[in-house]
Design a protein around this motif. Sequence first.
Motif, PDB file in Angstrom:
ATOM      1  N   ASN A   1      -4.641   2.579  -4.122  1.00  0.00           N
ATOM      2  CA  ASN A   1      -4.986   1.171  -3.930  1.00  0.00           C
ATOM      3  C   ASN A   1      -6.492   1.045  -3.693  1.00  0.00           C
TER       4      ASN A   1
ATOM      5  N   ALA B   1      -7.309  -0.079  -0.118  1.00  0.00           N
ATOM      6  CA  ALA B   1      -6.556   0.568   0.966  1.00  0.00           C
ATOM      7  C   ALA B   1      -7.365   0.655   2.253  1.00  0.00           C
TER       8      ALA B   1
ATOM      9  N   ASN C   1       0.828  -1.200   0.000  1.00  0.00           N
ATOM     10  CA  ASN C   1       0.000   0.000   0.000  1.00  0.00           C
ATOM     11  C   ASN C   1       0.867   1.255   0.000  1.00  0.00           C
TER      12      ASN C   1
END
Length: 358
Positions: free
Chosen positions: A257, A260, A247
């Motif tokens: 991402n 995330a 990440n």
Amino acid sequence: MRPRVVCGIAAAVALFATACGSGGGGSASITAQPVPAAGYPVTVADCAGKETTIAKAPTRIVTSNAASLEMLLQLGAGDRVIGTGFPPGKGTLPSALAEQGAKVPVLGDKAVPKEKLLGSGADLYVDTFGAMPMMGGGATGPSEAEFAAAGIQHVYLLSTACAGTPKAAKAPRTDLAGIEDDIRRLGAVTGTAARAEELVTGMEKRIGEVRTALAGVPEDKRPSYFVFDFDAGTKQPVAVCGRQVANAVITQAGVRNVFADCDADFKPGSWEDVVAKNPDWIQLSVRNRGSEDATRKAYDDAEAFLRSFPATQGLKAVQEGRFVRLGSEVTTIAGVRNADAVRQIAATVHPDLVMNGQ
């Protein structure tokens, strides 16, 4: 790192068959450094904050896998490594490290068996994993009392070992500070602090160049990004979540991402989840197969799956051919080459701003 669903990315965290296409990371000239007498004692902590004091430079080191092995090779302490578990795959270490890395005895194709580790004669065990049953079998690893009785001090790479623990930070990991801290910590433990600073400085320079190049791209305008771990199998995708090293790599590369916000390091997902996210870019993640041709074929197979699978063939990234070919290891494993992964992703996604990765 706790036990989790067996998947390709999680297996790569253990196996670390290093991704192709990187090869940088300040490893052009690695030389063995003398075992120093100064700079000790050094005190380091584990994921729970328990401290270990290293009184003198270790001379016989065992590593849990090729991630910590590569870090020691990068630091110039590889001549003191007497064994490793989860050895690097053929052709997966950077060329400057390959010959020395190949000479390190393999104490376990997966985890080093408990009895072999305790009887290895090591004075230091560098662990990429958190406290957990030994991977690949039902037996547990040595207790701290058993390590002490064998004269082995036990230290961790905190950036990976702590990610799946309750003590881990809840916020997504967005920078490589934890990895840089691991390099410095291991440099202090092995008496290679000067080399550690060189490596960290090189990482910060490469990442800083990318950050500067992308400074004019607002956060909410950065493309969305999904890491597709082809080696996990295709029935169920695995999400790379906010706590994972990847990440931070993804964020520093100027993309977002899509997973995330899941509070974990890895998490089993579904294709419905991926379709709902409809990422702008997809990273084709495969482990190095030991040759350029075999690895290229694995990338081709991963792309072919996404183009033919009914659930994914209509995704924006698939329709527009927006794929990043980058092995999972340099994105999901802490190491010097995380900085190269940042640059490679940024150069692919933002070629007008980050030309040829520069």
